[in-house]
Write a protein that holds these residues in place. Structure first.
Motif, PDB file in Angstrom:
ATOM      1  N   ALA A   3      35.673 -24.356  26.087  1.00 45.06           N
ATOM      2  CA  ALA A   3      36.905 -23.957  25.405  1.00 45.06           C
ATOM      3  C   ALA A   3      36.684 -23.868  23.898  1.00 45.06           C
ATOM      4  CB  ALA A   3      38.030 -24.936  25.728  1.00 45.06           C
ATOM      5  N   GLU A   4      35.989 -24.850  23.338  1.00 41.32           N
ATOM      6  CA  GLU A   4      35.718 -24.830  21.899  1.00 41.32           C
ATOM      7  C   GLU A   4      34.794 -23.670  21.548  1.00 41.32           C
ATOM      8  OE1 GLU A   4      34.497 -27.763  18.218  1.00 41.32           O
ATOM      9  OE2 GLU A   4      34.096 -28.444  20.251  1.00 41.32           O
ATOM     10  N   ALA A  22      34.557 -20.816  23.109  1.00 41.38           N
ATOM     11  CA  ALA A  22      35.344 -19.580  23.194  1.00 41.38           C
ATOM     12  C   ALA A  22      36.178 -19.379  21.926  1.00 41.38           C
ATOM     13  CB  ALA A  22      36.241 -19.609  24.427  1.00 41.38           C
ATOM     14  N   LEU A  23      36.774 -20.452  21.433  1.00 46.58           N
ATOM     15  CA  LEU A  23      37.552 -20.370  20.196  1.00 46.58           C
ATOM     16  C   LEU A  23      36.656 -19.999  19.020  1.00 46.58           C
ATOM     17  CD1 LEU A  23      40.167 -20.809  18.574  1.00 46.58           C
ATOM     18  CD2 LEU A  23      39.505 -23.221  18.391  1.00 46.58           C
ATOM     19  N   LEU A  24      35.490 -20.640  18.915  1.00 48.90           N
ATOM     20  CA  LEU A  24      34.582 -20.372  17.798  1.00 48.90           C
ATOM     21  C   LEU A  24      34.019 -18.951  17.833  1.00 48.90           C
ATOM     22  CD1 LEU A  24      32.730 -23.790  17.526  1.00 48.90           C
ATOM     23  CD2 LEU A  24      34.443 -22.830  15.955  1.00 48.90           C
ATOM     24  N   ARG A  25      33.919 -18.364  19.010  1.00 52.05           N
ATOM     25  CA  ARG A  25      33.462 -16.965  19.092  1.00 52.05           C
ATOM     26  C   ARG A  25      34.434 -16.046  18.340  1.00 52.05           C
ATOM     27  NH1 ARG A  25      29.149 -16.859  22.168  1.00 52.05           N
ATOM     28  NH2 ARG A  25      28.994 -18.159  24.011  1.00 52.05           N
ATOM     29  N   ARG A  26      35.700 -16.434  18.302  1.00 51.81           N
ATOM     30  CA  ARG A  26      36.711 -15.641  17.594  1.00 51.81           C
ATOM     31  C   ARG A  26      36.858 -16.060  16.137  1.00 51.81           C
ATOM     32  NH1 ARG A  26      39.218 -17.152  22.242  1.00 51.81           N
ATOM     33  NH2 ARG A  26      40.730 -18.463  21.171  1.00 51.81           N
ATOM     34  N   THR A  27      36.709 -17.353  15.845  1.00 48.25           N
ATOM     35  CA  THR A  27      37.042 -17.860  14.514  1.00 48.25           C
ATOM     36  C   THR A  27      35.844 -18.361  13.709  1.00 48.25           C
ATOM     37  OG1 THR A  27      37.418 -20.101  15.346  1.00 48.25           O
ATOM     38  CG2 THR A  27      39.319 -18.593  15.334  1.00 48.25           C
ATOM     39  N   GLY A  28      34.720 -18.579  14.359  1.00 51.12           N
ATOM     40  CA  GLY A  28      33.561 -19.171  13.689  1.00 51.12           C
ATOM     41  C   GLY A  28      32.745 -18.157  12.918  1.00 51.12           C
ATOM     42  N   PRO A  29      31.603 -18.583  12.438  1.00 57.93           N
ATOM     43  CA  PRO A  29      30.750 -17.676  11.661  1.00 57.93           C
ATOM     44  C   PRO A  29      30.227 -16.536  12.531  1.00 57.93           C
ATOM     45  CG  PRO A  29      29.564 -19.686  12.188  1.00 57.93           C
ATOM     46  CD  PRO A  29      30.988 -19.890  12.627  1.00 57.93           C
ATOM     47  N   ARG A  30      30.038 -15.395  11.918  1.00 58.31           N
ATOM     48  CA  ARG A  30      29.463 -14.230  12.589  1.00 58.31           C
ATOM     49  C   ARG A  30      27.967 -14.222  12.331  1.00 58.31           C
ATOM     50  NH1 ARG A  30      33.011 -14.076  15.701  1.00 58.31           N
ATOM     51  NH2 ARG A  30      35.060 -13.400  15.148  1.00 58.31           N
ATOM     52  N   SER A  31      27.178 -14.000  13.354  1.00 60.75           N
ATOM     53  CA  SER A  31      25.730 -13.961  13.204  1.00 60.75           C
ATOM     54  C   SER A  31      25.315 -12.664  12.524  1.00 60.75           C
ATOM     55  CB  SER A  31      25.060 -14.077  14.572  1.00 60.75           C
ATOM     56  OG  SER A  31      23.665 -13.981  14.423  1.00 60.75           O
ATOM     57  N   TRP A  32      24.356 -12.744  11.625  1.00 63.88           N
ATOM     58  CA  TRP A  32      23.808 -11.551  10.986  1.00 63.88           C
ATOM     59  C   TRP A  32      22.761 -10.898  11.895  1.00 63.88           C
ATOM     60  CZ3 TRP A  32      22.947 -12.221   5.017  1.00 63.88           C
ATOM     61  CH2 TRP A  32      24.166 -12.515   4.425  1.00 63.88           C
ATOM     62  N   ALA A  33      22.280 -11.646  12.869  1.00 67.28           N
ATOM     63  CA  ALA A  33      21.308 -11.139  13.841  1.00 67.28           C
ATOM     64  C   ALA A  33      21.804 -11.533  15.231  1.00 67.28           C
ATOM     65  CB  ALA A  33      19.936 -11.719  13.566  1.00 67.28           C
ATOM     66  N   PRO A  34      22.812 -10.819  15.744  1.00 67.38           N
ATOM     67  CA  PRO A  34      23.414 -11.209  17.031  1.00 67.38           C
ATOM     68  C   PRO A  34      22.396 -11.265  18.166  1.00 67.38           C
ATOM     69  CG  PRO A  34      24.705  -9.493  15.959  1.00 67.38           C
ATOM     70  CD  PRO A  34      23.432  -9.630  15.189  1.00 67.38           C
ATOM     71  N   SER A  35      22.674 -12.161  19.081  1.00 66.93           N
ATOM     72  CA  SER A  35      21.833 -12.359  20.254  1.00 66.93           C
ATOM     73  C   SER A  35      22.748 -12.327  21.483  1.00 66.93           C
ATOM     74  CB  SER A  35      21.148 -13.723  20.139  1.00 66.93           C
ATOM     75  OG  SER A  35      20.471 -14.048  21.317  1.00 66.93           O
ATOM     76  N   PRO A  36      22.229 -11.919  22.635  1.00 68.31           N
ATOM     77  CA  PRO A  36      23.089 -11.873  23.830  1.00 68.31           C
ATOM     78  C   PRO A  36      23.687 -13.228  24.193  1.00 68.31           C
ATOM     79  CG  PRO A  36      20.988 -10.789  24.260  1.00 68.31           C
ATOM     80  CD  PRO A  36      20.890 -11.424  22.911  1.00 68.31           C
TER      81      PRO A  36
END
Length: 146
Positions: free
Chosen positions: A99-100, A102-116
């Motif tokens: 749950a945490e 999932a929340l951080l995926r919306r509100t947390g830091p964005r990766s500069w080098a996204p990974s799957p």
């Protein structure tokens, strides 16, 4: 004798205010029994915890989960001879609660080098310290040459 080395110690609220505006920091951890430093983007939680987002299978995750680390961010203006540096020291942990996460995926830091497959790492702010360059070195109020 009064000597000003040009730096001023920052209190925790000042440290967190400065840290919140920095786009990049560095995580310091141990790699093969030696210090390792890695630049990362991050976000800051209320209370001063540092959040990182990285690939789930990264070496960083294996190195820091459960370890005490340091995180440093700074800002330097060489032309104006001004600077600050803030260090957050504390245990790092991978956030495993779905749950945490999932929340951080919306509100947390964005990766500069996204990974799957990404995870979030939280650094608890057990020790927050900082210094600000406030001017040249002085002795009894007289500026010393560099």
């Amino acid at each position: 004798m009064y000597l000003n080395d040009g730096f001023r110690e920052l209190r925790r609220p000042e440290c967190l205010r400065l840290l919140a505006r920095a786009p990049i920091g560095r995580i310091v951890h141990t790699r093969h029994a030696l210090p390792a430093v890695l630049p990362v983007n991050f976000s800051l939680e209320d209370g001063g915890a540092v959040l990182l987002r990285t690939a789930a299978d990264s070496e960083l995750v294996r190195a820091v989960d459960g370890a005490v680390v340091a995180f440093e961010a700074d800002e330097i203006d060489a032309g104006a001879r001004s600077a600050w540096s803030v260090v957050v020291t504390g245990p790092a942990s991978v956030i495993r609660d779905p749950a945490e996460t999932a929340l951080l995926r919306r509100t947390g830091p964005r990766s500069w080098a996204p990974s799957p497959q990404e995870v979030f790492i939280r650094i608890a702010p057990e020790l927050v310290t900082g210094r600000e360059l406030v001017g040249g070195r002085t002795l009894y109020g007289v500026e010393l040459s560099p």
